[in-house]
Enzyme design. Structure first.
Site, PDB file in Angstrom:
ATOM      1  N   VAL A  13     -22.154   4.742 -12.558  1.00 44.94           N
ATOM      2  CA  VAL A  13     -22.362   6.959 -12.915  1.00 44.94           C
ATOM      3  C   VAL A  13     -22.196   6.217 -14.433  1.00 44.94           C
ATOM      4  O   VAL A  13     -22.535   7.628 -15.227  1.00 44.94           O
ATOM      5  CB  VAL A  13     -21.400   6.851 -12.232  1.00 44.94           C
ATOM      6  N   GLY A  14     -22.376   5.240 -15.435  1.00 49.12           N
ATOM      7  CA  GLY A  14     -22.658   5.482 -16.887  1.00 49.12           C
ATOM      8  C   GLY A  14     -20.652   5.269 -17.124  1.00 49.12           C
ATOM      9  O   GLY A  14     -20.848   5.442 -18.567  1.00 49.12           O
ATOM     10  N   LYS A  37     -10.187  -3.878 -20.002  1.00 45.16           N
ATOM     11  CA  LYS A  37     -10.608  -3.830 -18.641  1.00 45.16           C
ATOM     12  C   LYS A  37      -9.983  -4.406 -17.297  1.00 45.16           C
ATOM     13  O   LYS A  37      -9.314  -5.268 -17.557  1.00 45.16           O
ATOM     14  CB  LYS A  37     -12.059  -4.806 -18.763  1.00 45.16           C
ATOM     15  N   GLY A 112     -15.494   0.606 -10.681  1.00 46.40           N
ATOM     16  CA  GLY A 112     -15.592   1.723  -9.529  1.00 46.40           C
ATOM     17  C   GLY A 112     -14.654   3.153  -9.998  1.00 46.40           C
ATOM     18  O   GLY A 112     -15.001   3.230 -10.409  1.00 46.40           O
TER      19      GLY A 112
END
Length: 242
Positions: A13-14, A37, A112
């Protein structure tokens, strides 16, 4: 905001490009930035991960990841299949809190969606955000189907007593269809939170210098940008809105 947790309504979704835009805008505003991350999946040891991609696009940020697993799966599943230790929410929270002592802004990018599992106990990015008491930014798609996933994500954030900072459209098409145009008004309504930006499709393919220059124009002032949600809605929304 010292720490901002960035999640998506799903994959692709970017989210990473949006994280890079938020980082670039903060850097342009004179803030020091770290990007964490939580877990990187589907990337070989010699490949560039999402945090490194953010640094490539945004500029001088401190970029790191807590774990990397080779298969493109949910982190908990990828860790199990690789025979490696999973990442737990408290580890994410501890790492982000430490970075916050050294930087003006820490961006924690999930994998996600909000409830993707990181460990066998069912720990999620939402759990890490709760431990940090950090606001959550939701990156969503522009078109048909996005209202349901956005509202479900927003409801879960509120159920947990977390602050929903707002919603960013991760990829706004050059020729939006009627659903995308209508969603400019519907997304903030179903989320119960402001629309804080819209990145043009293909933004991540821009040269880093171009990306850094344009990023503030894709994000609202709360994210150190200059983007005006109402002006964008008037320009891009359906004719009945104009």
């Amino acid at each position: 905001m010292a720490i901002l947790v960035i999640t998506g309504t799903g994959t692709e979704v970017g989210k990473t490009v949006t994280t890079a835009a938020v980082a670039a805008s903060a850097l342009a505003a004179g803030r020091s930035v770290a990007v964490l991350k939580a877990a990187q999946t589907g990337v070989r040891p010699d490949e560039r991960g999402d945090a490194e991609e953010v640094a490539r696009l945004a500029g001088p940020v401190a970029a790191g990841e807590l774990a990397r697993y080779p298969e493109p799966l949910a982190p908990g599943t990828a860790a199990r299949r690789a025979g490696r230790a999973p990442v737990h929410p408290h580890e994410i929270a501890e790492a982000a809190a430490k970075l916050a002592t050294e930087h003006d802004l820490v961006l924690v990018e999930g994998a996600g969606g909000l409830l993707v599992r990181f460990d066998p106990a069912g720990g999620t990015l939402a759990d890490a955000a709760g431990l940090l008491a950090a606001p959550v930014l939701v990156v969503t798609a522009a078109g048909l189907g996005t209202l349901n996933t956005t509202e479900l994500t927003a409801r879960e954030i509120r159920t947990r007593g977390l602050d929903l900072a707002g919603v960013v459209i991760g990829s706004w098409p050059a020729e939006p269809d009627l659903a995308a145009r209508c969603n400019l008004a519907d997304l903030p309504e179903v989320a119960g939170a402001p629309l804080l930006g819209a990145l043009p499709a293909g933004a991540g393919a821009a040269a880093p210098e171009t990306f850094r220059k344009k990023a503030p124009g894709w994000l609202a002032p709360r994210l150190d940008g200059t983007w005006d949600a109402e002006a964008f809605r008037v320009r891009e929304g359906p004719r009945s809105f104009r």
